[in-house]
Design a protein around this motif. Structure first.
Motif, PDB file in Angstrom:
ATOM      1  N   GLU A 227       0.829  -1.209   0.000  1.00 30.67           N
ATOM      2  CA  GLU A 227       0.000   0.000   0.000  1.00 30.67           C
ATOM      3  C   GLU A 227       0.862   1.256   0.000  1.00 30.67           C
ATOM      4  N   THR A 230       2.404   1.724  -3.498  1.00 31.57           N
ATOM      5  CA  THR A 230       1.495   2.057  -4.600  1.00 31.57           C
ATOM      6  C   THR A 230       0.778   3.385  -4.408  1.00 31.57           C
ATOM      7  N   ARG A 231       0.715   3.892  -3.179  1.00 29.70           N
ATOM      8  CA  ARG A 231       0.049   5.165  -2.908  1.00 29.70           C
ATOM      9  C   ARG A 231       1.096   6.202  -2.529  1.00 29.70           C
ATOM     10  N   ASP A 233       0.960   9.222  -1.904  1.00 26.39           N
ATOM     11  CA  ASP A 233       0.583  10.228  -0.901  1.00 26.39           C
ATOM     12  C   ASP A 233       0.310   9.620   0.471  1.00 26.39           C
ATOM     13  N   TYR A 234       0.557   8.327   0.635  1.00 24.59           N
ATOM     14  CA  TYR A 234       0.206   7.632   1.875  1.00 24.59           C
ATOM     15  C   TYR A 234       1.370   7.704   2.846  1.00 24.59           C
TER      16      TYR A 234
END
Length: 491
Positions: A227, A230-231, A233-234
Motif C-alpha cells: 500500500e 502504490t500510494r 501520498d500515503y
C-alpha cells in the motif's frame, strides 16, 4: 566546521559487534578477502564506550548515553541516571529535558525506531522512554507509543519490532481463525510466554484508536508495504509487533535442537544451517517475521514522506539486537546470521543515502558481546567434529580447563567453512567465546554521508559514546553541543 549542513540522521546499532564479529561474518559470508557493506563505509573511528562507573557498557546505560549525550551509571540507567528510587532525571547535553529523539520529534522532525528485538529493548527504547528499570517493559512501551507522562510528546512516526506481549493484558487469548485487536497473534516459541500487561490495558486497540496502523503478522506487513509503495501520498503512523518477545530465538544451538526448532527443508549444504533462529516453526503465524532490513526499508519510505511534508529532516534509530543476544547465548551460527542481517541493514541505508545525500549514516555498538573469536584450523576430534581448547593455563596439569568451541550446530558438531579467499582456498574454522557477558572489547564506529568526515576532523578518529549524540545533534540541528567529557589525551 563553520557552516554545517542539516539533514537526516540514521543511527544503526548492531549491538555487541566488535571487529572480531565482523571478521567472522566476512570470512563466512564473503570470504576473508571479500567485503561487507560495513567495510565500505567511508569514515572510521575507535569507539570508547565506558560508563560513569564501569568500563563495560550495559545495553541500557550505553543507549541512554547515546540518547542524552552524558555518561550515566551503567547498571540500571534507562533514560535516567541510575535505577529505581535512585534514578535521577536527565537533562541532555543540549540542555533539553529529554533525549535527542524527543527533542527532534517535539521540534516537528519525523522520528522512528526499528528493532529486531522487542519494542522495549534499550538500544531504541531509551530514545523514547525514561524508566526506573529496563525491566519496566509495560511502562517503556506505553511511553514509546503515547509519550512520557505529562510531557505532551509528539509521537514517533514508526515503531517496529517484536514485543507484542507488552502491548496486551495478561490472559488475552490467542488468535485462532482471524487476527483482531482482542487476541494475541504470537506466543514465544521457546518459552511459550504470551501477553503480560497487568494494568488491563490493550495498547493494540488504543494505538489503533489513536490513529496508528498496527501490524503484527507477515501478511499484514507485506500488505502495508504494498500500500505504501502504490500510494505515493500515503504516510501512515505505524506500530509493528512481529513476535511475542524478540523476533529471534536467543538460546544456545543445543536448546533449539532439543526443542525441535530446526528446519528439515534446509539442505545440508545450506550455509544458514538448519536451526530456526528467527520466528517460529514453518507454517505458523510467527514463522517468518520481517527482517531488520525489511523493517528499515519500510521505515525509510514512510519517514521520507513525512519529512517532505514537514519540510524537515528525519531521525531513525535501528538496533539489530540479535547480534548481541545470540552472541550472549554463545550461539555461533545465530551470531553469524545476525551479523549478516545487520550488514544488510547497512547496505539498504547506503542505497538510500546514495539518492538522499543529505543523510548521515552512523553505526557503532556499545560493547563487545561475549568476546567471539575465530579459531582456524579448528580443534577437532577423530570424527572431524569441533572439540575444545585449553583455557587460561596455570602450568599445573590439575588446573587444566578445557573450553568447548562451537561448530555449525554448537558443541561437538562439524566446523564452519569460510568461503574461498582470493587464491581460491577455503578454510575451516570454529568459534570460541570468553563467556556469556558483554565486555569492553574493541568497537569500531563508522559513518558515511552528511558530516561523516567529523569522525576525522572533529573527533580525530576516536569517538566517545557521548560523541554519538553530538554528531547526530550537529546533523539534525546544525550545531554541536560542547563535550560533556574532556577529549582523549595523546602522549
Amino acid at each position: 566546521m563553520d557552516h554545517p549542513r542539516v539533514g537526516n540522521v540514521i543511527f544503526v546499532h548492531p549491538d555487541g559487534t566488535g571487529p572480531s564479529h565482523w571478521a567472522a561474518a566476512r570470512a563466512y559470508w564473503r570470504g576473508p578477502d571479500g567485503a561487507l557493506a560495513w567495510d565500505g563505509l567511508e569514515e572510521l573511528a575507535v569507539y570508547r564506550g565506558h560508563m560513569a562507573d564501569q568500563l563495560t557498557a550495559t545495553s541500557n546505560g550505553g543507549a541512554t548515553t547515546h540518547a542524552f549525550g552524558v555518561k550515566v551509571r551503567g547498571a540500571g540507567s534507562f533514560g535516567r541516571d541510575g535505577e529505581g528510587d535512585d534514578a535521577k532525571e536527565l537533562v541532555a547535553l543540549s540542555g533539553y529535558r529529554g533525549s535527542i529523539m524527543r527533542e527532534a520529534a517535539n521540534a516537528g522532525l519525523p522520528v522512528g525506531v526499528v528493532n529486531d528485538g522487542d519494542l522495549a529493548e534499550p538500544g531504541t527504547g531509551a530514545f523514547l522512554a525514561e524508566a526506573g528499570s529496563r525491566h519496566d517493559v509495560a511502562d517503556i512501551v506505553d511511553q514509546m507509543v503515547f509519550g512520557r507522562p505529562g510531557a505532551d510528546d509528539i509521537p514517533p512516526v514508526v515503531v517496529l519490532g517484536g514485543g507484542e506481549r507488552f502491548l496486551l493484558p495478561r490472559g488475552t487469548p490467542r488468535c485462532v481463525d482471524h487476527v483482531s485487536t482482542h487476541c494475541a497473534v504470537h506466543a514465544d516459541p521457546v518459552t511459550g510466554q504470551g501477553p503480560m500487561r497487568q494494568d488491563g490495558r490493550n495498547l493494540v486497540k488504543e494505538a489503533g484508536e489513536a490513529g496508528w496502523v498496527v501490524v503484527r503478522t507477515r501478511r499484514e506487513f507485506d500488505a502495508l508495504v504494498r500500500e505504501v509503495q502504490t500510494r505515493a501520498d500515503y504516510r501512515p503512523r505505524v506500530l509493528g509487533a512481529f513476535a511475542a518477545d524478540d523476533t529471534f530465538n536467543d538460546v544456545p544451538e543445543e536448546e533449539l535442537v532439543m526443542r525441535g526448532l530446526t528446519d528439515s527443508r534446509r539442505d545440508a549444504r545450506d550455509r544458514r544451517g538448519r536451526l530456526i533462529i528467527w520466528g517460529d516453526a514453518p507454517g505458523s503465524r510467527g514463522a517468518n517475521p520481517p527482517t531488520a532490513r525489511e523493517m528499515t526499508e519500510l521505515a525509510l519510505l514512510i519517514l521520507q514522506r513525512h519529512s517532505e511534508a514537514a519540510g524537515k529532516p528525519f531521525f531513525l534509530v535501528v538496533e539489530v539486537e540479535s547480534t548481541d543476544n545470540l552472541a550472549n547465548a554463545n550461539n555461533a551460527i545465530g551470531s553469524l546470521r545476525a551479523i549478516r542481517r545487520a550488514d544488510e541493514v547497512i547496505a539498504a541505508i547506503r542505497d538510500f543515502e546514495a539518492t538522499h545525500p543529505d543523510t548521515l549514516l552512523l553505526t557503532a555498538a556499545d560493547s563487545d558481546a561475549s568476546g567471539l573469536n575465530v579459531i582456524s584450523p579448528p580443534p577437532v576430534d577423530d570424527d572431524g567434529r569441533v572439540s575444545s581448547l585449553n583455557n587460561n593455563p596455570t602450568g599445573r596439569a590439575a588446573d587444566r580447563q578445557d573450553v568447548a568451541a562451537d561448530g555449525m550446530e554448537g558443541q561437538g558438531t562439524m566446523p564452519f567453512r569460510a568461503l574461498p579467499d582470493a587464491a581460491g582456498r577455503a578454510s575451516d574454522f570454529a568459534i570460541s567465546w570468553i563467556g556469556i557477558n558483554d565486555v569492553a572489547g574493541g568497537v569500531i564506529a563508522r559513518a558515511q554521508g552528511l558530516n561523516a568526515d567529523a569522525l576525522r576532523h572533529q573527533f580525530n578518529n576516536t569517538l566517545d559514546n557521548t560523541d554519538v549524540y553530538r554528531l547526530m545533534y550537529l546533523t539534525l540541528f546544525g550545531r554541536m553541543p560542547e563535550a560533556s567529557t574532556p577529549p582523549a589525551r595523546t602522549p
